[in-house]
Scaffold this active site. Sequence first.
Site, PDB file in Angstrom:
ATOM      1  CE1 TYR A 105      -0.449  20.242 -14.878  1.00 19.31           C
ATOM      2  CE2 TYR A 105       1.702  21.242 -14.555  1.00 19.31           C
ATOM      3  CZ  TYR A 105       0.378  21.110 -14.190  1.00 19.31           C
ATOM      4  OH  TYR A 105      -0.113  21.839 -13.151  1.00 19.31           O
ATOM      5  CB  CYS A 106       6.602  17.367 -14.816  1.00 20.09           C
ATOM      6  SG  CYS A 106       7.597  16.702 -16.135  1.00 20.09           S
ATOM      7  NE  ARG A 107      10.881  20.030 -11.362  1.00 18.09           N
ATOM      8  CZ  ARG A 107      11.679  19.115 -10.816  1.00 18.09           C
ATOM      9  NH1 ARG A 107      12.634  18.577 -11.538  1.00 18.09           N
ATOM     10  NH2 ARG A 107      11.507  18.747  -9.577  1.00 18.09           N
ATOM     11  CB  CYS A 132      10.122  17.667 -16.781  1.00 13.08           C
ATOM     12  SG  CYS A 132       9.778  16.982 -15.166  1.00 13.08           S
TER      13      CYS A 132
END
Lengths: 220, 220
Positions: free
Chosen positions: B175-177, B181
């Site tokens: 996962y990221c932002r 993202c």
Amino acid sequence: MDPTPLSEVFDELAVVGKAFGSARRLELIDLLTQGERTVDALSRQTGMGVSTTSAHLQILKLSNLVRTRREGTRIHYRLAGEDVAALYAAMRQVALANSPDVEKALAAHLGMGEVEEVSHPELLRRLQAGDVLLVDVRPAEEYAAGHIPGAVSIPFGSLQEALGGWPPGEEIITYCRGAYCVMASDAVRLLTDRGRTARRLKDGLLEWRLAGHPVERTPV
Amino acid sequence: MDPTPLSEVFDELAVVGKAFGSARRLELIDLLTQGERTVDALSRQTGMGVSTTSAHLQILKLSNLVRTRREGTRIHYRLAGEDVAALYAAMRQVALANSPDVEKALAAHLGMGEVEEVSHPELLRRLQAGDVLLVDVRPAEEYAAGHIPGAVSIPFGSLQEALGGWPPGEEIITYCRGAYCVMASDAVRLLTDRGRTARRLKDGLLEWRLAGHPVERTPV
DNA sequence: CAAATCCTCCAAAGATCGTTGGAATATCCG
DNA sequence: CGGATATTCCAACGATCTTTGGAGGATTTG
């Protein structure tokens, strides 16, 4: 590839943001939360020229926030969905919570402090009990497009004449479009000046509807 | 009095709207949802000049969407509140739901379709079971500012070297932002290309946090 | 105090937006 | 088909926004 080439996504998103970045367009959106409207009606209610109104509506349409429906020679505009109305309400909420200027401007035009507000749960209880007169002061067409069950339609202009027929004892609760709508507060002042007990609903029909409370539509 | 003199309120509200009406400012807001940042850091991460960055931040500040904190010679900017992050997320949601262009732009840069997504409830179950490796591919400072409990921090750049130490069988979730993202999707592609089983979390930390799920902060 | 760092402010040029009146378009009605 | 009505399109002007480089402020460090 690492320095995020997704500026295009932000460009597209900014199109939606820009749509909310003009006072005129916000005024149009505000009206459209109450139901669909023709270009002509919007132009008259906001006081802007027809060309200007149309131009702004084109921008809203391009950003996919509104949709159109043709009926004979006239074109009806409506919000693309309830999520747009919710976004508008959320924006107002954030503005109210974070910027004192908005609060001040609102207080100035709404006469906050003088006018008491009724919460949603309290209104529901009072309607259940049946000991209150709920008055929808918006124009008749907006009442027809959707109103709180149990409310009577008395547009602000005809409030004074309608006053005569009511028993003086009963408490009156008014409401109009939304948190920014002055008519409900003006109505409360007019009523209390004449010795009635009156308060306004917190916010207005928009927030009532978004909260999931029942809304009634007058069949055509 | 009847033709609504509340244009001032809409003017004030439009100030907030305008703040969301620029791709550059949206990019700044996007970064700020992950935690506070200095002007310099924002300037570097977005690639805009320092003057430009500062100008945009002044506009955000004037619209009361961000606040500042001085620490020595540098100034840290942060969102004024979680409601601002929520408004930003809501706007993305509306844009995604109503305008095909946004969806297309997103798909192009995210490689949707190729990368499978994991829902929030499923991730919670898998974390409970402990049979999955949750990887936070954002920069280390963002991980420190707030991450999903149980996630390990492996910035996208060091993903390849970190790969060696893991048991090949375990499934990986990245996962990221947030929804926009790219890093999480890129990571999944990098991993699957090397024979691993990998998916990405639906959206990102922003939406996870707004959904009320737990977030852990690394103490300083 | 002087130098260094980080940020904001300023002025100017270029780009974009908003408003307006009038022309063009679409639809209905007789 | 021609006239009436409602809306959009167009061109053009003024207003506003964006970007940029450099000057000016604030704060820390030597």
